[in-house]
Design an enzyme around this catalytic site. Structure first.
Site, PDB file in Angstrom:
ATOM      1  N   GLN A 225       0.856  -1.179   0.000  1.00  0.00           N
ATOM      2  CA  GLN A 225       0.000   0.000   0.000  1.00  0.00           C
ATOM      3  C   GLN A 225       0.898   1.237   0.000  1.00  0.00           C
ATOM      4  O   GLN A 225       1.545   1.536   1.003  1.00  0.00           O
ATOM      5  CB  GLN A 225      -0.903  -0.009   1.243  1.00  0.00           C
ATOM      6  CG  GLN A 225      -1.809  -1.227   1.335  1.00  0.00           C
ATOM      7  CD  GLN A 225      -2.829  -1.305   0.195  1.00  0.00           C
ATOM      8  OE1 GLN A 225      -3.500  -0.312  -0.097  1.00  0.00           O
ATOM      9  NE2 GLN A 225      -2.937  -2.459  -0.442  1.00  0.00           N
TER      10      GLN A 225
ATOM     11  N   ASN B 242       2.008   5.407  -0.815  1.00  0.00           N
ATOM     12  CA  ASN B 242       1.522   6.718  -0.379  1.00  0.00           C
ATOM     13  C   ASN B 242       2.321   7.798  -1.099  1.00  0.00           C
ATOM     14  O   ASN B 242       3.516   7.625  -1.345  1.00  0.00           O
ATOM     15  CB  ASN B 242       1.720   6.830   1.146  1.00  0.00           C
ATOM     16  CG  ASN B 242       0.966   7.999   1.729  1.00  0.00           C
ATOM     17  OD1 ASN B 242       1.375   9.149   1.608  1.00  0.00           O
ATOM     18  ND2 ASN B 242      -0.145   7.714   2.357  1.00  0.00           N
ATOM     19  N   ALA B 243       1.660   8.929  -1.388  1.00  0.00           N
ATOM     20  CA  ALA B 243       2.344  10.050  -2.047  1.00  0.00           C
ATOM     21  C   ALA B 243       3.536  10.513  -1.216  1.00  0.00           C
ATOM     22  O   ALA B 243       4.545  10.975  -1.764  1.00  0.00           O
ATOM     23  CB  ALA B 243       1.362  11.191  -2.268  1.00  0.00           C
ATOM     24  N   ALA B 244       3.410  10.402   0.104  1.00  0.00           N
ATOM     25  CA  ALA B 244       4.558  10.619   0.995  1.00  0.00           C
ATOM     26  C   ALA B 244       5.211   9.243   1.128  1.00  0.00           C
ATOM     27  O   ALA B 244       4.794   8.427   1.964  1.00  0.00           O
ATOM     28  CB  ALA B 244       4.108  11.160   2.334  1.00  0.00           C
ATOM     29  N   TYR B 245       6.164   8.938   0.272  1.00  0.00           N
ATOM     30  CA  TYR B 245       6.624   7.566   0.050  1.00  0.00           C
ATOM     31  C   TYR B 245       6.817   6.700   1.305  1.00  0.00           C
ATOM     32  O   TYR B 245       6.349   5.568   1.353  1.00  0.00           O
ATOM     33  CB  TYR B 245       7.918   7.550  -0.782  1.00  0.00           C
ATOM     34  CG  TYR B 245       7.756   7.986  -2.226  1.00  0.00           C
ATOM     35  CD1 TYR B 245       6.508   8.331  -2.756  1.00  0.00           C
ATOM     36  CD2 TYR B 245       8.863   8.067  -3.061  1.00  0.00           C
ATOM     37  CE1 TYR B 245       6.380   8.738  -4.070  1.00  0.00           C
ATOM     38  CE2 TYR B 245       8.731   8.480  -4.389  1.00  0.00           C
ATOM     39  CZ  TYR B 245       7.486   8.814  -4.888  1.00  0.00           C
ATOM     40  OH  TYR B 245       7.353   9.212  -6.188  1.00  0.00           O
TER      41      TYR B 245
ATOM     42  N   GLU C 240       4.214  -7.733   3.037  1.00  0.00           N
ATOM     43  CA  GLU C 240       4.492  -8.687   4.119  1.00  0.00           C
ATOM     44  C   GLU C 240       4.060  -8.112   5.471  1.00  0.00           C
ATOM     45  O   GLU C 240       3.510  -8.817   6.317  1.00  0.00           O
ATOM     46  CB  GLU C 240       5.992  -9.012   4.182  1.00  0.00           C
ATOM     47  CG  GLU C 240       6.522  -9.729   2.955  1.00  0.00           C
ATOM     48  CD  GLU C 240       7.026  -8.788   1.864  1.00  0.00           C
ATOM     49  OE1 GLU C 240       6.482  -7.669   1.704  1.00  0.00           O
ATOM     50  OE2 GLU C 240       7.969  -9.172   1.156  1.00  0.00           O
TER      51      GLU C 240
ATOM     52  N   CYS D  53      12.039  -7.332   2.203  1.00  0.00           N
ATOM     53  CA  CYS D  53      13.039  -6.294   2.492  1.00  0.00           C
ATOM     54  C   CYS D  53      13.493  -6.389   3.954  1.00  0.00           C
ATOM     55  O   CYS D  53      12.912  -7.132   4.762  1.00  0.00           O
ATOM     56  CB  CYS D  53      12.465  -4.909   2.204  1.00  0.00           C
ATOM     57  SG  CYS D  53      11.347  -4.316   3.476  1.00  0.00           S
TER      58      CYS D  53
HETATM   59  N1  THU Z   1       7.707  -3.957  -1.299  1.00  0.00           N
HETATM   60  C1  THU Z   1       7.016  -4.914  -0.619  1.00  0.00           C
HETATM   61  O1  THU Z   1       5.771  -4.889  -0.572  1.00  0.00           O
HETATM   62  N2  THU Z   1       7.721  -5.872   0.014  1.00  0.00           N
HETATM   63  C2  THU Z   1       9.084  -5.955   0.026  1.00  0.00           C
HETATM   64  O2  THU Z   1       9.636  -6.769   0.736  1.00  0.00           O
HETATM   65  C3  THU Z   1       9.863  -5.080  -0.834  1.00  0.00           C
HETATM   66  C4  THU Z   1       9.150  -3.924  -1.400  1.00  0.00           C
HETATM   67  C5  THU Z   1       6.958  -2.881  -1.945  1.00  0.00           C
HETATM   68  C6  THU Z   1       7.166  -1.532  -1.305  1.00  0.00           C
HETATM   69  C7  THU Z   1       6.853  -0.607  -2.453  1.00  0.00           C
HETATM   70  O3  THU Z   1       5.439  -0.395  -2.486  1.00  0.00           O
HETATM   71  C8  THU Z   1       7.258  -1.396  -3.684  1.00  0.00           C
HETATM   72  O4  THU Z   1       7.358  -2.750  -3.284  1.00  0.00           O
HETATM   73  C9  THU Z   1       8.582  -0.956  -4.292  1.00  0.00           C
HETATM   74  O5  THU Z   1       9.596  -0.931  -3.350  1.00  0.00           O
END
Ligand code: THU
Length: 160
Positions: free
Chosen positions: A63, A65-68, A75, A112
């Site tokens: 999900q 957001n414009a505010a990254y 997860e 991540c």
């Molecule tokens: N993202 C995830 O949902 N899970 C991860 O483990 C890595 C990154 C999402 C965050 C962001 O919305 C997009 O992938 C690009 O980084």
């Protein structure tokens, strides 16, 4: 001075079809929820499906957001939802899939660092390993028998 070596290991499956029906079903649910991700900024959609020991399946997608930094990864959406709705249930298995809308993601996409730390909290709390399966849009699936393989030398409550 001494050197410490930490080894970690994963199983690599050529494709989802090599896995059990239970995992295929869990991953297919992750694929379906991935398609509902809100990712207008990265166009990188991620889906996560958790199997709990009470039989429930909990899903999450990223999900943005414009505010990254205010957005959240798939997860953590899934794991925080499970923790809030089923606080006493153990998370047994987790399936993760990611797909870019700009190029086909063939490499397995691991969670991540922040997601690993968040998953670690629940694995330690429940004192039972969480099996983690992750893939891209197609191709190989990696299996980690525990979050510990993804986050060796982790920080946890024992240091507090
Ligand atoms: N993202 C995830 O949902 N899970 C991860 O483990 C890595 C990154 C999402 C965050 C962001 O919305 C997009 O992938 C690009 O980084």
């Amino acid at each position: 001075m001494k050197e410490i070596n930490i080894t970690t290991s994963f199983l690599v499956y050529n494709s989802l079809e090599e896995l059990s029906e239970e995992i295929q079903d869990l991953m297919n649910q992750a694929i379906e929820i991935r398609k509902k991700a809100y990712a207008p900024y990265s166009q990188f959609k991620v889906g996560a499906a958790l199997l709990l020991d009470n039989g429930k399946i909990v899903l999450g997608s990223n999900q943005e957001n414009a505010a990254y930094p205010s957005g959240l990864c798939a997860e953590r959406v899934a794991i925080f939802h499970a923790g809030s709705v089923y606080p006493d249930a153990k998370i047994i298995k987790m399936a993760i899939t990611a797909a870019s809308e700009t190029n086909q993601t063939t490499a397995p996409i691991p969670p991540c660092g922040s997601c690993r730390q968040s998953i670690a909290e629940y694995e330690i709390k429940q004192d039972t390993p969480i099996e983690i399966y992750f893939m891209g849009e197609i191709g190989e699936v990696y299996k980690s028998a525990s979050l510990k393989n993804l986050l060796p030398f982790m920080f946890d409550k024992k240091f507090l």
